[in-house]
Design a protein around this motif. Structure first.
Motif, PDB file in Angstrom:
ATOM      1  N   LYS A  65       0.834  -1.191   0.000  1.00 44.34           N
ATOM      2  CA  LYS A  65       0.000   0.000   0.000  1.00 44.34           C
ATOM      3  C   LYS A  65       0.874   1.248   0.000  1.00 44.34           C
ATOM      4  O   LYS A  65       1.704   1.420   0.888  1.00 44.34           O
ATOM      5  CB  LYS A  65      -0.930   0.010   1.221  1.00 44.34           C
ATOM      6  CG  LYS A  65      -1.962  -1.099   1.221  1.00 44.34           C
ATOM      7  CD  LYS A  65      -2.849  -1.011   2.461  1.00 44.34           C
ATOM      8  CE  LYS A  65      -3.895  -2.111   2.467  1.00 44.34           C
ATOM      9  NZ  LYS A  65      -4.749  -2.042   3.703  1.00 44.34           N
ATOM     10  N   VAL A  66       0.662   2.096  -0.998  1.00 44.68           N
ATOM     11  CA  VAL A  66       1.405   3.350  -1.138  1.00 44.68           C
ATOM     12  C   VAL A  66       0.420   4.502  -1.002  1.00 44.68           C
ATOM     13  O   VAL A  66      -0.608   4.531  -1.679  1.00 44.68           O
ATOM     14  CB  VAL A  66       2.108   3.410  -2.517  1.00 44.68           C
ATOM     15  CG1 VAL A  66       2.801   4.740  -2.719  1.00 44.68           C
ATOM     16  CG2 VAL A  66       3.099   2.247  -2.673  1.00 44.68           C
ATOM     17  N   PRO A  67       0.670   5.436  -0.066  1.00 42.21           N
ATOM     18  CA  PRO A  67       1.857   5.620   0.777  1.00 42.21           C
ATOM     19  C   PRO A  67       1.725   5.029   2.176  1.00 42.21           C
ATOM     20  O   PRO A  67       2.598   5.271   3.007  1.00 42.21           O
ATOM     21  CB  PRO A  67       1.977   7.132   0.835  1.00 42.21           C
ATOM     22  CG  PRO A  67       0.550   7.591   0.894  1.00 42.21           C
ATOM     23  CD  PRO A  67      -0.208   6.645  -0.001  1.00 42.21           C
ATOM     24  N   GLU A  68       0.641   4.278   2.464  1.00 49.23           N
ATOM     25  CA  GLU A  68       0.440   3.785   3.836  1.00 49.23           C
ATOM     26  C   GLU A  68       1.600   2.906   4.296  1.00 49.23           C
ATOM     27  O   GLU A  68       2.121   3.061   5.417  1.00 49.23           O
ATOM     28  CB  GLU A  68      -0.876   3.008   3.935  1.00 49.23           C
ATOM     29  CG  GLU A  68      -2.121   3.860   3.728  1.00 49.23           C
ATOM     30  CD  GLU A  68      -2.508   3.983   2.269  1.00 49.23           C
ATOM     31  OE1 GLU A  68      -3.593   4.512   1.997  1.00 49.23           O
ATOM     32  OE2 GLU A  68      -1.713   3.531   1.386  1.00 49.23           O
ATOM     33  N   ASP A  69       1.994   1.935   3.469  1.00 49.47           N
ATOM     34  CA  ASP A  69       3.112   1.061   3.814  1.00 49.47           C
ATOM     35  C   ASP A  69       4.457   1.650   3.415  1.00 49.47           C
ATOM     36  O   ASP A  69       5.468   1.407   4.075  1.00 49.47           O
ATOM     37  CB  ASP A  69       2.957  -0.299   3.119  1.00 49.47           C
ATOM     38  CG  ASP A  69       1.792  -1.108   3.671  1.00 49.47           C
ATOM     39  OD1 ASP A  69       1.420  -0.886   4.836  1.00 49.47           O
ATOM     40  OD2 ASP A  69       1.258  -1.951   2.929  1.00 49.47           O
ATOM     41  N   LEU A  70       4.458   2.398   2.330  1.00 50.49           N
ATOM     42  CA  LEU A  70       5.722   2.848   1.763  1.00 50.49           C
ATOM     43  C   LEU A  70       5.493   4.109   0.926  1.00 50.49           C
ATOM     44  O   LEU A  70       4.591   4.132   0.075  1.00 50.49           O
ATOM     45  CB  LEU A  70       6.300   1.743   0.867  1.00 50.49           C
ATOM     46  CG  LEU A  70       7.673   1.982   0.249  1.00 50.49           C
ATOM     47  CD1 LEU A  70       8.769   1.840   1.317  1.00 50.49           C
ATOM     48  CD2 LEU A  70       7.928   1.000  -0.889  1.00 50.49           C
ATOM     49  N   SER A  71       6.274   5.137   1.168  1.00 51.05           N
ATOM     50  CA  SER A  71       6.247   6.329   0.312  1.00 51.05           C
ATOM     51  C   SER A  71       7.218   6.134  -0.844  1.00 51.05           C
ATOM     52  O   SER A  71       8.288   5.532  -0.676  1.00 51.05           O
ATOM     53  CB  SER A  71       6.631   7.582   1.106  1.00 51.05           C
ATOM     54  OG  SER A  71       5.574   7.977   1.972  1.00 51.05           O
ATOM     55  N   VAL A  72       6.853   6.655  -2.024  1.00 49.77           N
ATOM     56  CA  VAL A  72       7.668   6.453  -3.220  1.00 49.77           C
ATOM     57  C   VAL A  72       7.797   7.772  -3.990  1.00 49.77           C
ATOM     58  O   VAL A  72       6.798   8.450  -4.229  1.00 49.77           O
ATOM     59  CB  VAL A  72       7.052   5.388  -4.153  1.00 49.77           C
ATOM     60  CG1 VAL A  72       7.947   5.181  -5.392  1.00 49.77           C
ATOM     61  CG2 VAL A  72       6.848   4.072  -3.419  1.00 49.77           C
ATOM     62  N   PRO A 127       3.915  11.272   5.513  1.00 51.25           N
ATOM     63  CA  PRO A 127       4.744  11.007   6.690  1.00 51.25           C
ATOM     64  C   PRO A 127       4.660   9.546   7.082  1.00 51.25           C
ATOM     65  O   PRO A 127       3.625   8.889   6.864  1.00 51.25           O
ATOM     66  CB  PRO A 127       4.133  11.916   7.761  1.00 51.25           C
ATOM     67  CG  PRO A 127       3.483  13.018   6.988  1.00 51.25           C
ATOM     68  CD  PRO A 127       2.947  12.366   5.760  1.00 51.25           C
ATOM     69  N   PRO A 128       5.720   8.983   7.656  1.00 53.64           N
ATOM     70  CA  PRO A 128       5.703   7.565   8.036  1.00 53.64           C
ATOM     71  C   PRO A 128       4.756   7.310   9.198  1.00 53.64           C
ATOM     72  O   PRO A 128       4.481   8.194  10.018  1.00 53.64           O
ATOM     73  CB  PRO A 128       7.155   7.294   8.439  1.00 53.64           C
ATOM     74  CG  PRO A 128       7.672   8.628   8.888  1.00 53.64           C
ATOM     75  CD  PRO A 128       6.990   9.638   8.005  1.00 53.64           C
ATOM     76  N   ALA A 129       4.252   6.084   9.262  1.00 47.79           N
ATOM     77  CA  ALA A 129       3.415   5.688  10.392  1.00 47.79           C
ATOM     78  C   ALA A 129       4.284   5.598  11.646  1.00 47.79           C
ATOM     79  O   ALA A 129       5.506   5.453  11.571  1.00 47.79           O
ATOM     80  CB  ALA A 129       2.745   4.348  10.104  1.00 47.79           C
ATOM     81  N   HIS A 130       3.634   5.659  12.809  1.00 44.70           N
ATOM     82  CA  HIS A 130       4.381   5.585  14.069  1.00 44.70           C
ATOM     83  C   HIS A 130       5.043   4.227  14.234  1.00 44.70           C
ATOM     84  O   HIS A 130       6.131   4.115  14.798  1.00 44.70           O
ATOM     85  CB  HIS A 130       3.457   5.872  15.262  1.00 44.70           C
ATOM     86  CG  HIS A 130       2.959   7.292  15.276  1.00 44.70           C
ATOM     87  ND1 HIS A 130       3.796   8.369  15.427  1.00 44.70           N
ATOM     88  CD2 HIS A 130       1.701   7.789  15.136  1.00 44.70           C
ATOM     89  CE1 HIS A 130       3.082   9.498  15.410  1.00 44.70           C
ATOM     90  NE2 HIS A 130       1.803   9.167  15.233  1.00 44.70           N
ATOM     91  N   THR A 131       4.402   3.205  13.780  1.00 42.41           N
ATOM     92  CA  THR A 131       4.987   1.862  13.821  1.00 42.41           C
ATOM     93  C   THR A 131       5.028   1.329  12.411  1.00 42.41           C
ATOM     94  O   THR A 131       4.136   1.595  11.605  1.00 42.41           O
ATOM     95  CB  THR A 131       4.156   0.910  14.704  1.00 42.41           C
ATOM     96  OG1 THR A 131       2.828   0.844  14.182  1.00 42.41           O
ATOM     97  CG2 THR A 131       4.117   1.405  16.144  1.00 42.41           C
TER      98      THR A 131
END
Length: 345
Positions: A262-269, A333-337
């Motif tokens: 999932k982008v950007p939930e799992d990974l920003s690109v 922004p990245p998730a907290h975990t």
């Protein structure tokens, strides 16, 4: 086959007069040149380029030496250059090297033998000394990549700033584990892009350990697929990835879709280049757009001016085009975990 003798007989001129008229010799009056050209066109005369070359004249052909025509960068460049030089009475001849310096040398030998008017080249990482010597005898300009051994006439993009800006965007969003998939550092473009990536991390106060780097052939979609697999299956999964070539971007995007990331939930690109499909891929790809068409047009027009005014002028010239970051939905922004991205069964 229609010859200059046939034209001469029709117009009651000498063969030498017809030949000089067709070669635009100053000794022939303009009205006579017009008569000869008109008759040549009506009779279907085709000039003997080989004979002209034997007399020491160059052809009206410009060679374009590129790594891979499948890369949209280079196909766009070829299209724009072809239009521009054709408008000036020249013809583009395409040579593909696959980044093999021996293939590059063979193409340059053929172009030299054909007495091309000029060469536009995206050089390999380490051109052979024979290639360097050949290019010294031909008006030429480097495109995208620049080697000091091949002269100082170059049209390119600001690779360092492009990757610095793309990576800084991720740093500003709070990412501290960032992957980079790009071309090898032995290529001038690859080296500058890698420097830009590292510079943005350093400017953001991130340690070297924040960088997870995968380098491979910039023209390989498959290497992009394998690179992102390694990044996402490693012990420390990045929260964001920045890419350093169009083909590698295509490979990474295809593999992320296959894996169900999932982008950007799992990974920003952040991608490289702005292909037509990038705007609607997933949430829309944030990417570094480069003015390839404008750069190719400028390069073509510059070479045409040199060939038509002073072919022997090898004075230094450089044109550097900036990129621009296109913000879409593939970065956040990245998730907290963070856990490893889930893969489809």
């Amino acid at each position: 086959m229609i010859t200059t003798r046939d034209i001469a007989e029709r117009l009651q001129l000498s063969v030498s007069t017809v030949g000089r008229a067709l070669s635009d010799d100053d000794r022939i009056s303009e009205p006579t040149k017009v008569r000869v050209r008109q008759a040549a066109a009506e009779m279907g005369y085709v000039g003997n380029r080989a004979a002209r070359m034997m007399r020491g004249a160059s052809s009206n052909v410009v060679g374009l030496v590129i790594p891979d025509i499948r890369n949209s960068f280079y196909s766009t460049i070829a299209h724009e250059l072809s239009k521009n030089i054709e408008a000036q009475g020249f013809q583009l001849m395409l040579s593909e090297t696959d980044d093999d310096r021996m293939v590059e040398l063979r193409h340059l030998r053929e172009l030299s033998t054909s007495r091309v008017a000029g060469v536009i080249i995206v050089p390999t990482a380490r051109p052979r000394s024979e290639s360097v010597k050949l290019l010294r005898t031909i008006p030429h300009v480097q495109l995208l990549r620049k080697h000091s051994s091949l002269g100082s006439q170059w049209f390119g993009v600001d690779d360092f700033e492009a990757l610095r800006q793309a990576t800084a965007h991720l740093v500003d969003q709070g990412h501290t584990r960032i992957g980079y998939v790009g071309g090898p550092a032995e290529l001038p473009t690859g080296a500058e892009r890698l420097k830009g990536f590292r510079s943005a991390l350093a400017d953001g106060g991130l340690p070297d350990e924040a960088a997870q780097i995968e380098l491979g052939r910039p023209s390989s979609i498959e290497e992009g697929r394998r690179a992102v697999q390694r990044l996402l299956e490693g012990p420390s999964v990045p929260t964001a990835i920045v890419l350093g070539s169009v083909q590698l971007t295509l490979g990474v995007l295809g593999e992320l879709s296959r894996m169900g990331v999932k982008v950007p939930e799992d990974l920003s690109v952040v991608g490289f280049g702005d292909e037509p499909g990038f705007s609607w891929w997933g949430p829309g790809l944030t990417t570094m757009s480069l003015p390839i068409q404008e750069m190719a047009t400028g390069c073509g027009l510059w070479l045409m001016r040199r060939l038509t005014t002073n072919p022997n002028d090898d004075s230094a010239y450089a044109s550097v085009s900036p990129g621009s970051l296109i913000l879409r939905g593939s970065t956040a922004p990245p998730a907290h975990t963070r856990s490893k991205p889930r893969r489809k069964a």
